[in-house]
Design a protein around this motif. Structure first.
Motif, PDB file in Angstrom:
ATOM      1  N   CYS A  47     -11.303   3.245   6.110  1.00 46.15           N
ATOM      2  CA  CYS A  47     -10.150   4.142   6.061  1.00 46.15           C
ATOM      3  C   CYS A  47      -9.415   4.043   4.732  1.00 46.15           C
ATOM      4  CB  CYS A  47      -9.156   3.801   7.180  1.00 46.15           C
ATOM      5  SG  CYS A  47      -9.733   4.179   8.840  1.00 46.15           S
ATOM      6  N   ALA A  48      -8.849   5.160   4.323  1.00 44.51           N
ATOM      7  CA  ALA A  48      -7.871   5.148   3.232  1.00 44.51           C
ATOM      8  C   ALA A  48      -6.536   4.791   3.880  1.00 44.51           C
ATOM      9  CB  ALA A  48      -7.803   6.513   2.568  1.00 44.51           C
ATOM     10  N   VAL A  49      -5.885   3.773   3.363  1.00 46.50           N
ATOM     11  CA  VAL A  49      -4.579   3.366   3.877  1.00 46.50           C
ATOM     12  C   VAL A  49      -3.577   3.573   2.754  1.00 46.50           C
ATOM     13  CG1 VAL A  49      -3.219   1.524   4.902  1.00 46.50           C
ATOM     14  CG2 VAL A  49      -5.658   1.707   5.443  1.00 46.50           C
ATOM     15  N   LEU A  50      -2.667   4.511   2.954  1.00 48.07           N
ATOM     16  CA  LEU A  50      -1.712   4.911   1.928  1.00 48.07           C
ATOM     17  C   LEU A  50      -0.308   4.473   2.305  1.00 48.07           C
ATOM     18  CD1 LEU A  50      -2.917   8.606   1.511  1.00 48.07           C
ATOM     19  CD2 LEU A  50      -3.795   6.573   0.350  1.00 48.07           C
ATOM     20  N   VAL A  51       0.433   4.016   1.327  1.00 43.97           N
ATOM     21  CA  VAL A  51       1.844   3.687   1.522  1.00 43.97           C
ATOM     22  C   VAL A  51       2.636   4.651   0.653  1.00 43.97           C
ATOM     23  CG1 VAL A  51       3.650   1.945   1.285  1.00 43.97           C
ATOM     24  CG2 VAL A  51       1.350   1.253   1.972  1.00 43.97           C
ATOM     25  N   GLY A  52       3.439   5.469   1.294  1.00 42.56           N
ATOM     26  CA  GLY A  52       4.199   6.468   0.540  1.00 42.56           C
ATOM     27  C   GLY A  52       3.305   7.453  -0.182  1.00 42.56           C
ATOM     28  N   GLY A  53       2.123   7.703   0.361  1.00 41.24           N
ATOM     29  CA  GLY A  53       1.191   8.669  -0.211  1.00 41.24           C
ATOM     30  C   GLY A  53       0.311   8.118  -1.306  1.00 41.24           C
ATOM     31  N   ALA A  54       0.369   6.815  -1.596  1.00 37.98           N
ATOM     32  CA  ALA A  54      -0.422   6.223  -2.673  1.00 37.98           C
ATOM     33  C   ALA A  54      -1.258   5.062  -2.156  1.00 37.98           C
ATOM     34  CB  ALA A  54       0.497   5.732  -3.787  1.00 37.98           C
ATOM     35  N   ARG A  55      -2.425   4.877  -2.765  1.00 40.36           N
ATOM     36  CA  ARG A  55      -3.245   3.701  -2.470  1.00 40.36           C
ATOM     37  C   ARG A  55      -2.641   2.523  -3.206  1.00 40.36           C
ATOM     38  NH1 ARG A  55      -9.187   4.171  -1.030  1.00 40.36           N
ATOM     39  NH2 ARG A  55      -9.371   6.280  -0.248  1.00 40.36           N
ATOM     40  N   VAL A  56      -2.423   1.456  -2.483  1.00 39.21           N
ATOM     41  CA  VAL A  56      -1.837   0.250  -3.063  1.00 39.21           C
ATOM     42  C   VAL A  56      -2.585  -0.966  -2.533  1.00 39.21           C
ATOM     43  CG1 VAL A  56       0.455   1.277  -3.411  1.00 39.21           C
ATOM     44  CG2 VAL A  56      -0.072   0.129  -1.259  1.00 39.21           C
ATOM     45  N   GLY A  57      -2.356  -2.127  -3.128  1.00 40.87           N
ATOM     46  CA  GLY A  57      -3.036  -3.348  -2.723  1.00 40.87           C
ATOM     47  C   GLY A  57      -2.425  -3.987  -1.498  1.00 40.87           C
ATOM     48  N   ASP A  58      -3.186  -4.901  -0.910  1.00 39.38           N
ATOM     49  CA  ASP A  58      -2.747  -5.588   0.301  1.00 39.38           C
ATOM     50  C   ASP A  58      -1.497  -6.435   0.087  1.00 39.38           C
ATOM     51  OD1 ASP A  58      -4.646  -4.480   1.956  1.00 39.38           O
ATOM     52  OD2 ASP A  58      -5.904  -6.273   2.049  1.00 39.38           O
ATOM     53  N   GLU A  59      -1.207  -6.819  -1.145  1.00 38.60           N
ATOM     54  CA  GLU A  59      -0.023  -7.626  -1.438  1.00 38.60           C
ATOM     55  C   GLU A  59       1.265  -6.798  -1.464  1.00 38.60           C
ATOM     56  OE1 GLU A  59      -1.363  -5.742  -5.128  1.00 38.60           O
ATOM     57  OE2 GLU A  59      -2.456  -6.824  -3.592  1.00 38.60           O
ATOM     58  N   THR A  60       1.147  -5.475  -1.352  1.00 36.40           N
ATOM     59  CA  THR A  60       2.301  -4.587  -1.409  1.00 36.40           C
ATOM     60  C   THR A  60       3.270  -4.865  -0.266  1.00 36.40           C
ATOM     61  OG1 THR A  60       0.964  -2.872  -2.447  1.00 36.40           O
ATOM     62  CG2 THR A  60       3.018  -2.164  -1.406  1.00 36.40           C
ATOM     63  N   PRO A  61       4.542  -5.132  -0.595  1.00 38.23           N
ATOM     64  CA  PRO A  61       5.529  -5.347   0.467  1.00 38.23           C
ATOM     65  C   PRO A  61       5.842  -4.044   1.196  1.00 38.23           C
ATOM     66  CG  PRO A  61       6.557  -5.544  -1.702  1.00 38.23           C
ATOM     67  CD  PRO A  61       5.099  -5.292  -1.923  1.00 38.23           C
ATOM     68  N   LEU A  62       6.147  -4.155   2.470  1.00 40.38           N
ATOM     69  CA  LEU A  62       6.515  -2.995   3.280  1.00 40.38           C
ATOM     70  C   LEU A  62       7.974  -3.117   3.683  1.00 40.38           C
ATOM     71  CD1 LEU A  62       3.408  -2.757   5.625  1.00 40.38           C
ATOM     72  CD2 LEU A  62       3.868  -1.431   3.553  1.00 40.38           C
ATOM     73  N   GLY A  63       8.692  -2.017   3.534  1.00 44.68           N
ATOM     74  CA  GLY A  63      10.093  -1.989   3.929  1.00 44.68           C
ATOM     75  C   GLY A  63      10.309  -1.078   5.120  1.00 44.68           C
ATOM     76  N   SER A  64      11.537  -1.040   5.568  1.00 44.42           N
ATOM     77  CA  SER A  64      11.860  -0.270   6.762  1.00 44.42           C
ATOM     78  C   SER A  64      11.716   1.235   6.557  1.00 44.42           C
ATOM     79  CB  SER A  64      13.277  -0.592   7.228  1.00 44.42           C
ATOM     80  OG  SER A  64      14.205  -0.262   6.215  1.00 44.42           O
ATOM     81  N   ASP A  65      11.728   1.676   5.314  1.00 42.13           N
ATOM     82  CA  ASP A  65      11.612   3.112   5.046  1.00 42.13           C
ATOM     83  C   ASP A  65      10.194   3.537   4.683  1.00 42.13           C
ATOM     84  OD1 ASP A  65      14.329   3.439   5.481  1.00 42.13           O
ATOM     85  OD2 ASP A  65      14.833   3.159   3.370  1.00 42.13           O
ATOM     86  N   ASP A  66       9.246   2.606   4.679  1.00 41.23           N
ATOM     87  CA  ASP A  66       7.891   2.935   4.250  1.00 41.23           C
ATOM     88  C   ASP A  66       7.115   3.676   5.322  1.00 41.23           C
ATOM     89  OD1 ASP A  66       7.719   2.029   1.575  1.00 41.23           O
ATOM     90  OD2 ASP A  66       7.628  -0.028   2.288  1.00 41.23           O
ATOM     91  N   LEU A  67       6.319   4.638   4.863  1.00 40.62           N
ATOM     92  CA  LEU A  67       5.428   5.415   5.709  1.00 40.62           C
ATOM     93  C   LEU A  67       4.003   5.053   5.308  1.00 40.62           C
ATOM     94  CD1 LEU A  67       5.061   7.630   7.840  1.00 40.62           C
ATOM     95  CD2 LEU A  67       5.118   9.289   5.976  1.00 40.62           C
ATOM     96  N   VAL A  68       3.241   4.563   6.271  1.00 37.81           N
ATOM     97  CA  VAL A  68       1.863   4.144   6.040  1.00 37.81           C
ATOM     98  C   VAL A  68       0.956   5.108   6.797  1.00 37.81           C
ATOM     99  CG1 VAL A  68       0.184   2.282   6.307  1.00 37.81           C
ATOM    100  CG2 VAL A  68       2.605   1.742   5.856  1.00 37.81           C
TER     101      VAL A  68
END
Length: 77
Positions: A47-68
């Motif tokens: 799967c493509a897993v996008l955070v805020g519409g972008a591909r990012v690494g697994d180390e990327t922090p997630l906040g309460s406003d993030d859309l995955v």
């Protein structure tokens, strides 16, 4: 909590279109959803897993406003 949207086969595997997740990083989220939804484990690596519409690494922090978005490979013609 991050909001996770599942599409196509990912939605079928989880039985959900969307859920809220507490994990602090994308890597932790990937591991947790694969554990919580065993049917997703087989397709998640493809799967493509996008955070805020972008591909990012697994180390990327997630906040309460993030859309995955979890997008399985699509076939089409």
């Amino acid at each position: 909590m991050a909001r996770v949207r599942y599409f196509a086969a990912a939605a079928e595997a989880t039985g959900l279109d969307v859920e809220e997740r507490p994990e602090a990083t994308l890597g932790a989220l990937r591991r947790a959803v694969a554990s919580d939804h065993p049917g997703l484990g087989g397709i998640l690596p493809r799967c493509a897993v996008l955070v805020g519409g972008a591909r990012v690494g697994d180390e990327t922090p997630l906040g309460s406003d993030d859309l995955v978005d979890v997008l399985p490979p699509f076939a089409g013609g």
